[in-house]
Every structure is written in structure tokens, then in C-alpha cells.
Scaffold this motif. Structure first.
Motif, PDB file in Angstrom:
ATOM      1  N   GLU A  72      17.985  -0.154  43.710  1.00  0.00           N
ATOM      2  CA  GLU A  72      17.237   1.249  43.719  1.00  0.00           C
ATOM      3  C   GLU A  72      16.203   1.665  42.823  1.00  0.00           C
ATOM      4  N   GLU A  73      16.637   0.670  41.536  1.00  0.00           N
ATOM      5  CA  GLU A  73      15.738   0.752  40.289  1.00  0.00           C
ATOM      6  C   GLU A  73      14.417   0.111  40.621  1.00  0.00           C
ATOM      7  N   VAL A  74      14.557  -1.221  41.449  1.00  0.00           N
ATOM      8  CA  VAL A  74      13.346  -1.792  41.657  1.00  0.00           C
ATOM      9  C   VAL A  74      12.461  -1.118  42.756  1.00  0.00           C
ATOM     10  N   ASP A  75      13.212  -0.605  43.876  1.00  0.00           N
ATOM     11  CA  ASP A  75      12.447  -0.079  44.825  1.00  0.00           C
ATOM     12  C   ASP A  75      11.732   1.369  44.176  1.00  0.00           C
ATOM     13  N   GLY A  76      12.367   2.075  43.278  1.00  0.00           N
ATOM     14  CA  GLY A  76      11.458   3.208  42.606  1.00  0.00           C
ATOM     15  C   GLY A  76      10.361   2.555  41.560  1.00  0.00           C
ATOM     16  N   ILE A  77      10.540   1.652  41.014  1.00  0.00           N
ATOM     17  CA  ILE A  77       9.281   0.950  40.240  1.00  0.00           C
ATOM     18  C   ILE A  77       8.151   0.306  40.961  1.00  0.00           C
ATOM     19  N   ASN A  78       8.912  -0.147  42.202  1.00  0.00           N
ATOM     20  CA  ASN A  78       7.680  -1.063  43.179  1.00  0.00           C
ATOM     21  C   ASN A  78       6.510   0.101  43.622  1.00  0.00           C
ATOM     22  N   LYS A  79       7.209   1.394  43.612  1.00  0.00           N
ATOM     23  CA  LYS A  79       6.050   2.246  44.169  1.00  0.00           C
ATOM     24  C   LYS A  79       4.933   2.315  43.340  1.00  0.00           C
ATOM     25  N   LYS A  80       4.809   1.783  42.193  1.00  0.00           N
ATOM     26  CA  LYS A  80       3.770   1.754  41.057  1.00  0.00           C
ATOM     27  C   LYS A  80       2.796   0.900  41.391  1.00  0.00           C
ATOM     28  N   PHE A  81       3.137  -0.188  42.377  1.00  0.00           N
ATOM     29  CA  PHE A  81       2.257  -1.304  42.454  1.00  0.00           C
ATOM     30  C   PHE A  81       1.848  -1.497  43.911  1.00  0.00           C
ATOM     31  N   GLY A  82       0.669  -2.352  43.982  1.00  0.00           N
ATOM     32  CA  GLY A  82       0.198  -2.521  45.539  1.00  0.00           C
ATOM     33  C   GLY A  82       1.183  -3.171  46.339  1.00  0.00           C
ATOM     34  N   HIS A  83       1.220  -2.782  47.587  1.00  0.00           N
ATOM     35  CA  HIS A  83       2.267  -3.833  48.509  1.00  0.00           C
ATOM     36  C   HIS A  83       2.495  -5.169  48.351  1.00  0.00           C
ATOM     37  N   TRP A  84       1.332  -5.995  47.814  1.00  0.00           N
ATOM     38  CA  TRP A  84       1.531  -7.383  47.858  1.00  0.00           C
ATOM     39  C   TRP A  84       2.207  -7.815  46.542  1.00  0.00           C
ATOM     40  N   GLU A  85       2.123  -6.888  45.545  1.00  0.00           N
ATOM     41  CA  GLU A  85       2.646  -7.055  44.257  1.00  0.00           C
ATOM     42  C   GLU A  85       4.131  -6.600  44.127  1.00  0.00           C
ATOM     43  N   GLN A  86       4.621  -5.816  44.944  1.00  0.00           N
ATOM     44  CA  GLN A  86       6.029  -5.451  45.130  1.00  0.00           C
ATOM     45  C   GLN A  86       7.238  -6.490  45.069  1.00  0.00           C
ATOM     46  N   ILE A  87       8.089  -6.322  44.246  1.00  0.00           N
ATOM     47  CA  ILE A  87       9.249  -7.313  44.473  1.00  0.00           C
ATOM     48  C   ILE A  87       9.927  -7.188  45.590  1.00  0.00           C
ATOM     49  N   LYS A  88      10.116  -8.379  46.357  1.00  0.00           N
ATOM     50  CA  LYS A  88      10.757  -8.182  47.694  1.00  0.00           C
ATOM     51  C   LYS A  88      12.139  -8.605  47.646  1.00  0.00           C
ATOM     52  N   LYS A  89      12.494  -9.368  46.800  1.00  0.00           N
ATOM     53  CA  LYS A  89      13.898 -10.115  46.531  1.00  0.00           C
ATOM     54  C   LYS A  89      14.056 -10.373  45.143  1.00  0.00           C
ATOM     55  N   PHE A  90      15.195 -10.138  44.710  1.00  0.00           N
ATOM     56  CA  PHE A  90      15.594 -10.703  43.414  1.00  0.00           C
ATOM     57  C   PHE A  90      17.277 -11.150  43.225  1.00  0.00           C
ATOM     58  N   GLU A  91      17.552 -11.959  41.997  1.00  0.00           N
ATOM     59  CA  GLU A  91      18.790 -12.490  42.318  1.00  0.00           C
ATOM     60  C   GLU A  91      19.144 -12.239  40.688  1.00  0.00           C
ATOM     61  N   ILE A  92      20.686 -11.727  40.448  1.00  0.00           N
ATOM     62  CA  ILE A  92      21.049 -11.494  39.250  1.00  0.00           C
ATOM     63  C   ILE A  92      21.426 -12.627  38.679  1.00  0.00           C
ATOM     64  N   THR A  93      21.206 -12.857  37.176  1.00  0.00           N
ATOM     65  CA  THR A  93      21.534 -14.053  36.496  1.00  0.00           C
ATOM     66  C   THR A  93      22.761 -13.639  35.738  1.00  0.00           C
ATOM     67  N   PRO A  94      23.827 -14.563  35.612  1.00  0.00           N
ATOM     68  CA  PRO A  94      24.989 -14.432  35.083  1.00  0.00           C
ATOM     69  C   PRO A  94      24.894 -14.362  33.507  1.00  0.00           C
ATOM     70  N   ASP A  95      24.019 -15.164  32.901  1.00  0.00           N
ATOM     71  CA  ASP A  95      23.766 -15.342  31.470  1.00  0.00           C
ATOM     72  C   ASP A  95      22.825 -14.365  30.930  1.00  0.00           C
ATOM     73  N   ALA A  96      22.884 -14.212  29.433  1.00  0.00           N
ATOM     74  CA  ALA A  96      22.027 -13.382  28.669  1.00  0.00           C
ATOM     75  C   ALA A  96      21.082 -14.428  28.271  1.00  0.00           C
ATOM     76  N   TRP A  97      19.729 -13.978  28.506  1.00  0.00           N
ATOM     77  CA  TRP A  97      18.703 -15.067  28.255  1.00  0.00           C
ATOM     78  C   TRP A  97      18.570 -15.040  26.586  1.00  0.00           C
ATOM     79  N   SER A  98      18.131 -15.968  25.990  1.00  0.00           N
ATOM     80  CA  SER A  98      18.128 -16.244  24.357  1.00  0.00           C
ATOM     81  C   SER A  98      17.396 -17.265  24.011  1.00  0.00           C
ATOM     82  N   VAL A  99      17.004 -17.156  22.775  1.00  0.00           N
ATOM     83  CA  VAL A  99      16.140 -18.387  22.192  1.00  0.00           C
ATOM     84  C   VAL A  99      17.258 -19.501  22.131  1.00  0.00           C
ATOM     85  N   GLU A 100      18.538 -19.239  21.649  1.00  0.00           N
ATOM     86  CA  GLU A 100      19.541 -20.360  21.765  1.00  0.00           C
ATOM     87  C   GLU A 100      19.684 -20.973  23.233  1.00  0.00           C
ATOM     88  N   GLY A 101      19.678 -20.365  24.081  1.00  0.00           N
ATOM     89  CA  GLY A 101      19.904 -20.610  25.444  1.00  0.00           C
ATOM     90  C   GLY A 101      18.654 -21.462  26.139  1.00  0.00           C
TER      91      GLY A 101
END
Length: 594
Positions: free
Chosen positions: A533-562
Motif C-alpha cells: 500500500e505504501e509503495v503504491d501510494g508513492i509510485n504515483k509520484k513517478f512516471g509509469h516506467w519508474e514505478q516499483i513493480k515488485k519488491f522483496e522484504i529482507t530479514p536483516d537490518a542493513w549496516s556498515v558492519e553487515g
């Protein structure tokens, strides 16, 4: 006729050399309606006369926005240019915000749209576009003025001498068009191209394309608002090629069978689709026919130009062509002998298999700022090397900077960015245009693109994606802590999302959703749906070709150490992609690719 120096010289040159009965051909209903070279010129002159009577003056701007390529676009283009005004083509699927910005930034006084959908979009922002006087449409649209009104205004030839005087006053170094490209800063940049920029690129590129002059037929469907297809249309006019305009991208395969073109321009995504459709047909075969089909594909995948594989391979190739590849060619109309590909890198396997099937793809390279072609492959004279973008055009100079960036100098390099001296100076420092691409020229003179200096990338459809812009917008959501947009060379942009674990867990507990671990959160359908829902709402700000069509959620917190972030907390894109290769494959079904 004297030398061609301005874009509007092309139709007159064609009239003198080829005088085609079918210069421009557009389908109306079930009929392909032909416009001859003479009619093309007559209508362009009428359009110029009409514009002058409307008060158009030299250096005024007229935006043309069309959903598909058509005869009218070309008549309007020449008609505008002959008055000394500039044609500002605009991509039809951009956001309202970008329409408003481009029309204001360019100072467009008139907008010509193709249909009702675009009329509504431009009407809704008309009050916010300072210089805009009126909107016209190519198609009949209720409440909208029709472009034929301008032609009618120009029916009386009394002011044709004024048109001639203005044409004669226009020099090759003068501005012809402003083409807006995606900028990493969020605002599109207006690339200023002179008549000389584009004309020189046409004349240099034409030497690389083997046309039967005055007899070939082309099918045009890539967006003409991009300089790539537009420059190709001028080449076609220069060498007397009949141009048929496809009804839409969706109908290209039907139109190819009807028109039976000798040449098309394509982008890798389209070639991937053609190849996938062919493979799907082969997969539906059974028994010996299926075995033969895939044997031929394997032969094609081994293809090297100029008989480099030796005589035994040559015999196998001859057999594969006779039994299988001839049917592929027939399915594409039977006459297709050349596909020119640009805009993004083509997979070498496609270059091999199409060349084996005698419908070779000649890959080239360029940018809007270089009008666009810098280099292109050519089957003749040993000029075809798979995995490269061909040899440089004669007249174009390339220098490789210390960091490997490709720097370009030549008559095709832009005048600069419209009303942006700072970005112009940055792009043209040292007298060379800085492409932002990394590459090298091999011992045989072939240019190879090896990497992108900037983070910006292109999808296989040739559309630019500026990931940081999209990422920064998406991170405004409370649910999204980090995001990396992916899709270089793929058919669509997608993303890896690292959620704000603490916030999402609070949200989940309020909803009575039990998330015991980060992995459970990443796997949760409810979480995925909520972030969608969040992605769909923000996608509207962008041209059709720029919109995020799919995503995957990562189970880790991204960090310098990681290893996912630099010490200054910038994304280490390569490392993140490698870490989540399985998620990447899941998004793009890479494992299932043939």
C-alpha cells in the motif's frame, strides 16, 4: 539541392531524389493511409503558414506529446522547424508534476497532443503553465481545438514567401529542439540539440545502415519523443525509406506481418519478448519437431560472425536456417533483414541467435546529449562484433578518462542544457561530453561499455531509472527504513526493502499479528500487503516506467558492519545485490530464463 544542413531539408531532398508515393503511412481503421513526399511537404508548409498567422516567431516553443508515432507528428515537426520555432517533444506517460515542470521550463506557448487522455492531463495543469496559450489535438477531441485548424489557417499560400525567407535565414548551428531527460536531481534536464547536431548524426549513421535506397520499408514504433527513433526517422527520409507507423507497441507483431518491413529499430526488452514468444512456440512442439527446434536454437547460440566457427558449424547453420530459422523470419513478415538496437545493452545470446536466423541485430550506443549515436555495429566490412556497440562513427572522437569514463567530442554533441549553465559546464568540461559510462575501445576499434559510472541505470526497455530519487521518496514511509531499487537491464524496476523492524512490529501487535522474528516479519503476507500500500501510494509520484513493480522484504537490518553500507551510510549496491541474489532471482524469475 544543396547540402543538407537543417532538419527540414530532409523532405525536400527526398522529393528530389526519390519522390515516394508512400513517404509516411499511418493506419486509420483497417486501412494504411499513405502520404506522398509531395503531400508531406505541402502539409508542412501549410502548417508553417498557419503558425505564422497565429503569431509564432523564431525561438518560440511548441510541445508535441503523442501516445504513438504517426504521420501528423512528422508534418508538425517540419512545420514548426521551418518557422524557426522549436519542437519540444514530451514523453506521454510522465507524471503531471513533470508535465507542468517541462512546459513551464521550456516556455511552451502551444501544446499539440495526440488524444483525449493527454488533452485531459494537459488541461488540468493549463492554469499553472504561464506561457501556454492553447492546446491542439491530432485526433478529434470534444472541447479541444484540432490541429487541422492550423492547417486550414495556412491553406492560403499568400505568406509562403515569408516561410521561405525564415527557412533561408536559419543556420545549422541554431537550436532545433529541446529534449527533456530524467535527471538524478529529480528535475528533467532540457537537452538543446541544434540542426547540425542531429543532421551530422544522421549523415554519419547512415553510412552504417545497409538500405536499398528508395525501395526499403520500415516499421516505426519506438517513441519519437526520444532522439533515437526521431533521428532514425530522419535517416529513413534521407535514404527514401517508406515509413509505416505501428498502431501501438502491443500491435507491433500484427503490424510487422501486414507491413513486411525490411528494417525496424528496437530495444532489448522488445527483442527479449520476440525471442520468448518464439521459444514458447517451440516448447509447445512435440517429438522430433521439438528436438529439431531446440537443436537449431543451440546452433544459434554458438554463432560467431564471419564464419569464425569453421566449415562444420557453417553446414549446421545452413541446415538450421533451412529447417527452423526460415520460419522465424517468415513470422516477422519475411523481409526483415536488419534490426537496430539501442537504449540499453542487449544480451549477447540474443545477438547470436538473431544473427544466426538472418535477422541480425546491430547494437549501437549513444545518449540524448550526442544526438544520439556515438558507435554502432555494421555487418559489412567486418564491422560486427558481439558484446560491443560497434566502431565509432566517422567524425566522432572518443577519449577514455583516467577513471575509465567515455568522453565524446563531435558535431553531434549537444549545445548544452536549456537554462542550466552549471550542469552544461559540468557535462562538457574540457571540451568533451562526459557520458557517465565506463568503457574501452579494443584493438580493432570496437567500443565496449563495461559499467556505469553513475548509479542511474536503464531497464531493458531503454528507460532511465534514477534509483536514489525513488529510494528517497519511498523512505518517507514509516514502514520502510532502507530500500534499494534494482532492475539494470531487466524489464522493470523492483526493490529490496529493509523495513523499520521496530515500527512494523508495533503495527503488527496492534493488529494482533504475531511476528516472532525478523524472518517471520519478512515472510508475513500481512506485512507485505501493508508495505505494498505504501509503495503504491508513492509510485504515483513517478512516471509509469519508474514505478516499483515488485519488491522483496529482507530479514536483516542493513549496516556498515553487515557490509551493506559504507561508513558514510551509502548503499553498497553490488554487495546488497550479491547478498540477496536469491530474492533477485525470485523477483525476475532469472532461474526460469531459457
Amino acid at each position: 539541392m544543396n547540402k543538407i544542413t537543417r532538419l527540414f531539408d530532409f523532405p525536400y531532398y527526398q522529393l528530389e531524389k526519390y519522390n515516394l508515393n508512400a513517404a509516411l503511412v499511418t493506419k486509420q481503421g483497417n486501412e494504411w493511409v499513405k502520404t506522398s513526399t509531395q503531400e508531406y511537404i505541402d502539409q508542412a508548409n501549410a502548417f508553417s503558414r498557419g503558425l505564422l498567422r497565429m503569431g509564432i516567431k523564431k525561438n518560440d516553443k511548441i510541445a508535441v506529446i503523442s501516445h504513438n508515432n504517426r504521420t501528423e507528428w512528422n508534418i508538425a515537426d517540419i512545420g514548426i522547424l521551418q518557422t524557426g520555432a522549436q519542437n519540444v517533444p514530451v514523453y506521454p506517460t510522465i507524471s503531471q508534476e513533470d508535465f507542468e515542470y517541462i512546459l513551464n521550463h521550456s516556455g511552451a506557448q502551444y501544446v499539440i497532443v495526440s488524444n483525449e487522455d493527454l488533452y485531459q492531463k494537459i488541461s488540468s495543469i493549463k492554469s499553472k503553465v504561464t506561457a501556454l496559450k492553447e492546446i491542439y489535438s491530432f485526433e478529434e477531441v470534444s472541447g479541444c481545438k484540432n490541429w487541422k485548424e492550423i492547417l486550414d489557417l495556412g491553406k492560403d499560400t499568400a505568406n509562403q514567401q515569408e516561410v521561405e525567407d525564415i527557412k533561408n535565414s536559419i543556420k545549422e548551428d541554431e537550436l532545433a529542439t529541446i529534449i527533456y531527460t530524467s535527471g538524478t536531481t529529480g528535475r528533467p534536464k532540457g537537452v538543446m540539440l541544434s540542426h547540425k547536431n542531429i543532421v551530422s548524426d544522421v549523415l554519419m549513421s547512415e553510412e552504417r545502415v545497409p538500405f536499398v535506397k528508395g525501395e526499403s520499408v520500415a516499421l516505426s514504433f519506438l517513441p519519437v519523443c526520444h532522439i533515437y527513433e526521431r533521428m532514425i526517422l530522419y535517416i529513413y527520409q534521407y535514404v527514401g525509406v517508406s515509413i509505416y507507423f505501428a498502431e501501438s507497441i502491443e500491435k507491433v507483431s500484427d503490424n510487422i506481418k501486414e507491413v513486411k518491413p525490411h528494417v525496424i529499430t528496437a530495444v532489448p526488452r522488445l527483442l527479449e519478448k520476440v525471442y520468448d514468444a518464439i521459444i514458447a512456440k517451440g516448447s509447445a512442439l512435440t517429438g522430433i519437431k521439438k528436438k529439431l527446434f531446440f537443436w537449431a536454437v543451440d546452433v544459434g547460440l554458438e554463432y560467431e560472425p564471419y564464419g569464425a566457427n569453421g566449415p562444420w558449424y557453417g553446414f549446421k547453420l545452413w541446415l538450421a536456417r533451412k529447417l527452423i530459422f526460415s520460419k522465424w523470419k517468415a513470422g516477422l513478415g519475411g523481409n526483415l533483414g536488419l534490426m537496430v538496437s539501442g537504449s540499453a545493452a542487449i544480451q549477447p545470446r540474443l545477438a547470436r541467435v538473431f544473427a544466426a536466423a538472418e535477422i541480425p541485430v546491430m547494437e549501437g550506443y549513444g545518449l540524448t546529449e550526442t544526438s544520439p549515436v556515438i558507435a554502432v555495429n555494421d555487418q559489412r566490412n567486418g564491422g560486427f562484433k558481439i558484446g560491443t556497440v560497434g566502431r565509432l562513427l566517422k567524425g566522432v572522437e572518443v577519449k577514455i578518462a583516467e577513471d575509465g569514463e567515455i568522453l565524446v567530442k563531435g558535431p553531434n554533441v549537444m549545445m548544452g542544457y536549456y537554462n542550466d549553465a552549471e550542469k552544461t559546464a559540468e557535462a562538457l568540461q574540457g571540451g568533451y561530453f562526459h557520458t557517465g559510462d565506463i568503457g574501452n575501445v579494443d584493438a580493432d576499434g570496437f567500443l565496449k561499455i563495461t559499467d556505469r559510472k553513475k548509479e542511474m541505470f536503464k531497464t531493458s526497455g531503454g528507460k532511465y531509472i534514477a534509483p536514489q530519487l525513488i529510494e528517497n521518496a519511498m523512505k518517507q514511509s514509516r514502514f520502510i527504513e532502507q530500500i534499494m531499487v534494482i532492475g539494470d537491464g531487466e524489464k522493470m524496476p523492483a526493490a529490496f526493502i529493509q523495513p523499520d523492524f521496530a515500527f512494523v512490529k508495533q503495527w503488527a501487535s496492534r493488529k494482533g499479528i504475531n511476528l516472532e522474528s525478523n524472518q517471520a516479519l519478512a515472510d508475513s503476507k500481512e506485512v507485505h500487503d501493508r508495505i505494498q500500500e505504501e509503495v503504491d501510494g508513492i509510485n504515483k509520484k513517478f512516471g509509469h516506467w519508474e514505478q516499483i513493480k515488485k519488491f522483496e522484504i529482507t530479514p536483516d537490518a542493513w549496516s556498515v558492519e553487515g557490509g551493506e553500507m559504507t561508513p558514510t551510510l551509502k548503499l553498497k549496491r553490488k554487495a546488497v545485490k550479491e547478498k540477496y541474489q536469491k530474492l533477485y532471482d525470485k523477483i525476475y524469475n532469472s532461474a526460469e530464463k531459457v
